[in-house]
Design a protein around this motif. Structure first.
Motif, PDB file in Angstrom:
ATOM      1  N   LYS A   1     -13.499 -17.121  17.307  1.00  0.00           N
ATOM      2  CA  LYS A   1     -14.419 -16.543  18.274  1.00  0.00           C
ATOM      3  C   LYS A   1     -14.660 -15.068  17.948  1.00  0.00           C
ATOM      4  CE  LYS A   1     -13.137 -19.533  22.166  1.00  0.00           C
ATOM      5  NZ  LYS A   1     -12.596 -19.571  23.555  1.00  0.00           N
ATOM      6  N   LYS A   2     -15.763 -14.539  18.476  1.00  0.00           N
ATOM      7  CA  LYS A   2     -16.063 -13.136  18.261  1.00  0.00           C
ATOM      8  C   LYS A   2     -14.950 -12.283  18.861  1.00  0.00           C
ATOM      9  CE  LYS A   2     -19.540  -9.569  19.114  1.00  0.00           C
ATOM     10  NZ  LYS A   2     -20.846  -9.251  19.743  1.00  0.00           N
ATOM     11  N   PRO A   3     -14.386 -11.370  18.074  1.00  0.00           N
ATOM     12  CA  PRO A   3     -13.280 -10.543  18.592  1.00  0.00           C
ATOM     13  C   PRO A   3     -13.680  -9.774  19.840  1.00  0.00           C
ATOM     14  CG  PRO A   3     -13.454 -10.308  16.213  1.00  0.00           C
ATOM     15  CD  PRO A   3     -14.666 -11.079  16.652  1.00  0.00           C
ATOM     16  N   LYS A   4     -12.756  -9.695  20.740  1.00  0.00           N
ATOM     17  CA  LYS A   4     -12.997  -8.942  21.974  1.00  0.00           C
ATOM     18  C   LYS A   4     -13.079  -7.450  21.704  1.00  0.00           C
ATOM     19  CE  LYS A   4     -11.020  -8.397  26.625  1.00  0.00           C
ATOM     20  NZ  LYS A   4      -9.887  -8.728  27.495  1.00  0.00           N
ATOM     21  N   ALA A   5     -12.362  -6.993  20.704  1.00  0.00           N
ATOM     22  CA  ALA A   5     -12.340  -5.567  20.366  1.00  0.00           C
ATOM     23  C   ALA A   5     -13.627  -5.168  19.656  1.00  0.00           C
ATOM     24  CB  ALA A   5     -11.140  -5.262  19.477  1.00  0.00           C
ATOM     25  N   ARG A   6     -13.939  -3.888  19.697  1.00  0.00           N
ATOM     26  CA  ARG A   6     -15.047  -3.337  18.920  1.00  0.00           C
ATOM     27  C   ARG A   6     -14.506  -2.804  17.606  1.00  0.00           C
ATOM     28  NH1 ARG A   6     -18.089   1.247  21.295  1.00  0.00           N
ATOM     29  NH2 ARG A   6     -16.019   2.123  21.389  1.00  0.00           N
ATOM     30  N   PRO A   7     -15.292  -2.864  16.530  1.00  0.00           N
ATOM     31  CA  PRO A   7     -14.852  -2.255  15.271  1.00  0.00           C
ATOM     32  C   PRO A   7     -14.465  -0.788  15.445  1.00  0.00           C
ATOM     33  CG  PRO A   7     -16.789  -3.606  14.893  1.00  0.00           C
ATOM     34  CD  PRO A   7     -16.582  -3.563  16.375  1.00  0.00           C
ATOM     35  N   GLU A   8     -15.235  -0.068  16.276  1.00  0.00           N
ATOM     36  CA  GLU A   8     -14.944   1.349  16.488  1.00  0.00           C
ATOM     37  C   GLU A   8     -13.581   1.565  17.134  1.00  0.00           C
ATOM     38  OE1 GLU A   8     -19.376   0.800  16.450  1.00  0.00           O
ATOM     39  OE2 GLU A   8     -17.690  -0.174  17.460  1.00  0.00           O
ATOM     40  N   ASP A   9     -13.167   0.632  17.997  1.00  0.00           N
ATOM     41  CA  ASP A   9     -11.863   0.747  18.647  1.00  0.00           C
ATOM     42  C   ASP A   9     -10.731   0.634  17.628  1.00  0.00           C
ATOM     43  OD1 ASP A   9     -13.106   1.003  21.082  1.00  0.00           O
ATOM     44  OD2 ASP A   9     -13.006  -1.134  21.535  1.00  0.00           O
ATOM     45  N   VAL A  10     -10.887  -0.306  16.684  1.00  0.00           N
ATOM     46  CA  VAL A  10      -9.867  -0.472  15.649  1.00  0.00           C
ATOM     47  C   VAL A  10      -9.798   0.772  14.773  1.00  0.00           C
ATOM     48  CG1 VAL A  10      -9.169  -1.846  13.651  1.00  0.00           C
ATOM     49  CG2 VAL A  10     -10.151  -2.981  15.657  1.00  0.00           C
ATOM     50  N   VAL A  11     -10.970   1.296  14.386  1.00  0.00           N
ATOM     51  CA  VAL A  11     -11.006   2.497  13.542  1.00  0.00           C
ATOM     52  C   VAL A  11     -10.413   3.691  14.270  1.00  0.00           C
ATOM     53  CG1 VAL A  11     -12.521   4.098  12.284  1.00  0.00           C
ATOM     54  CG2 VAL A  11     -13.019   1.648  12.269  1.00  0.00           C
ATOM     55  N   ASN A  12     -10.589   3.727  15.580  1.00  0.00           N
ATOM     56  CA  ASN A  12     -10.067   4.840  16.378  1.00  0.00           C
ATOM     57  C   ASN A  12      -8.593   4.677  16.741  1.00  0.00           C
ATOM     58  OD1 ASN A  12     -12.170   6.718  16.644  1.00  0.00           O
ATOM     59  ND2 ASN A  12     -13.211   5.428  18.141  1.00  0.00           N
ATOM     60  N   LEU A  13      -7.907   3.770  16.040  1.00  0.00           N
ATOM     61  CA  LEU A  13      -6.449   3.588  16.184  1.00  0.00           C
ATOM     62  C   LEU A  13      -6.047   3.078  17.566  1.00  0.00           C
ATOM     63  CD1 LEU A  13      -5.231   6.896  14.441  1.00  0.00           C
ATOM     64  CD2 LEU A  13      -5.789   4.702  13.377  1.00  0.00           C
ATOM     65  N   ASP A  14      -6.914   2.273  18.180  1.00  0.00           N
ATOM     66  CA  ASP A  14      -6.573   1.690  19.477  1.00  0.00           C
ATOM     67  C   ASP A  14      -5.655   0.497  19.240  1.00  0.00           C
ATOM     68  OD1 ASP A  14      -6.602   1.116  22.215  1.00  0.00           O
ATOM     69  OD2 ASP A  14      -8.208  -0.337  21.949  1.00  0.00           O
ATOM     70  N   LEU A  15      -4.395   0.650  19.557  1.00  0.00           N
ATOM     71  CA  LEU A  15      -3.392  -0.366  19.256  1.00  0.00           C
ATOM     72  C   LEU A  15      -3.698  -1.690  19.940  1.00  0.00           C
ATOM     73  CD1 LEU A  15      -0.735  -1.281  17.997  1.00  0.00           C
ATOM     74  CD2 LEU A  15       0.469  -0.292  19.969  1.00  0.00           C
ATOM     75  N   LYS A  16      -4.120  -1.634  21.192  1.00  0.00           N
ATOM     76  CA  LYS A  16      -4.386  -2.871  21.932  1.00  0.00           C
ATOM     77  C   LYS A  16      -5.498  -3.672  21.250  1.00  0.00           C
ATOM     78  CE  LYS A  16      -4.452  -2.483  26.422  1.00  0.00           C
ATOM     79  NZ  LYS A  16      -4.952  -2.286  27.815  1.00  0.00           N
TER      80      LYS A  16
END
Length: 381
Positions: free
Chosen positions: A349-364
């Motif tokens: 499924k489409k990830p709930k997270a945004r790519p920008e969140d991952v790049v911004n070191l959002d652990l959750k």
């Protein structure tokens, strides 16, 4: 002198009178100027003292209103903030709230975001309330974000012209945000009046709508002092103003999942989850002689995510499809977005997270992405 007039008033040199023979000065009785008479001096002194006393009384009246027993905190009220017309209202952020680290972080994040968006315009914003109140920067920001051109004058110096520009800009903003049903907590007068709370509400809403690649600090609340003049007296009150909520709420992801519960109610189990996920990803990345020790940082550029998807689905990812050594923020977002596309192709499924969140070191956000992979591929050798 008219606006734009570059002429300067010429200085006339003092004339010097020369005579062939010096004359002895004839003593004349000195005439006393009107203001130098005793009554003139007394009148001027009394007038000055009266004006000073009025200003002092007004300042004291404002401070007494702010420091009333019902007010929980001391506010540093400037004299101009207490010079109100009847029934006029003025709001200001309590100084203690301005010193809150989360408030400072919110202001800095928004400043950096605006300057990043407008870098090609060669516009540098240093102070939100001083640089945005006239509508000029807001116009450029909205045009850049929305990819549109507003029909407004480029430069306006008069207050009427500035408010007309603001009206046009804010109407365009309202057209964008109205379908979302968000409360619009700003107005032409509040923005032009340099109301920082209103400006922050506007910027946070724009960042949310355009899914800005930034990480807004959560649960930022400020104490706002409201001063109103009624029957010649100043009355004050304090209200709490919520500027941000949670990332999920602000970005439109209202459903909670196991990770929300984990972070909120069982942080002691977080290390166990992280350890399990590290074991899972290393089981596959070790095939390329790669190893992960920090989930927060090592997936932020998207490279390991792309390589991991190739390993899990058993195919080679062409190197020209992603940046093997990304340097800029946009390149990292491209990598993570590409990894998300590979996940969709793999039936996830489409990830709930945004790519920008991952790049911004959002652990959750990173944990959510990896857990989805773990759920599907945990038995893949």
């Amino acid at each position: 002198m008219g606006e734009g007039d570059t002429r300067c008033a010429s200085r006339r040199p003092h004339a010097r009178l020369m005579s062939s023979a010096p004359r002895s000065p004839t003593p004349r009785p000195r005439r006393m100027k009107k203001d130098e008479s005793f009554l003139g001096k007394l009148g001027g002194t009394l007038a000055r003292k009266r004006r000073a006393r009025e200003v002092s009384d007004l300042q004291e009246e404002g401070k007494n209103a702010i420091n009333s027993p019902m007010s929980p905190a001391l506010a540093d009220v400037h004299p101009e903030d207490t010079q109100l017309e009847e029934n006029e209202e003025r709001t200001m952020i309590d100084p203690t709230s301005k010193e809150d680290p989360k408030f400072k972080e919110l202001v800095k994040v928004l400043l950096d975001w605006i300057n990043d968006v407008l870098v090609e315009e060669r516009i540098i914003v240093k102070q939100l309330e001083e640089d945005l109140y006239d509508g000029q920067v807001l116009q450029k920001l909205l045009e850049k974000l929305a990819g549109c051109k507003l029909n407004v004058a480029e430069v306006t110096q008069s207050e009427i012209g500035q408010k007309q520009k603001l009206q046009t800009v804010l109407e365009a903003v309202h057209d964008l945000l109205r379908p979302r049903g968000w409360a619009l907590r700003w107005s032409v007068d509040s923005i032009h009046g340099k109301n920082l709370v209103a400006i922050l509400h506007l910027l946070v809403s724009l960042a949310m709508h355009f899914r800005a690649p930034i990480r807004l600090p959560e649960h930022v609340t400020v104490q706002v002092v409201v001063v109103r003049k009624r029957e010649g007296l100043l009355h004050s009150s304090h209200i709490s103003e919520e500027l941000t909520t949670t990332t999920e709420m602000m970005m439109g992801r209202f459903e909670r999942d196991a990770f929300d519960t984990l972070f909120d109610h069982a942080p002691d189990k977080l290390s166990v989850v992280k350890k399990s996920l590290i074991t899972f990803v290393n089981k596959h990345l070790n095939k390329l002689n790669l190893e992960v020790t920090e989930l927060e940082t090592q997936f932020a550029d998207g490279v390991y995510l792309v390589l991991l998807m190739g390993l899990l689905e058993d195919y080679f990812v062409p190197l020209h499809n992603f940046y093997l050594t990304p340097e800029s923020f946009d390149q990292k977002v491209h990598n993570v977005s590409f990894a998300f596309e590979l996940m969709l192709d793999g039936g996830l499924k489409k990830p709930k997270a945004r790519p920008e969140d991952v790049v911004n070191l959002d652990l959750k956000s990173t944990l959510r992405v990896l857990y989805n992979l773990f759920t599907k591929y945990k038995n893949v050798e």
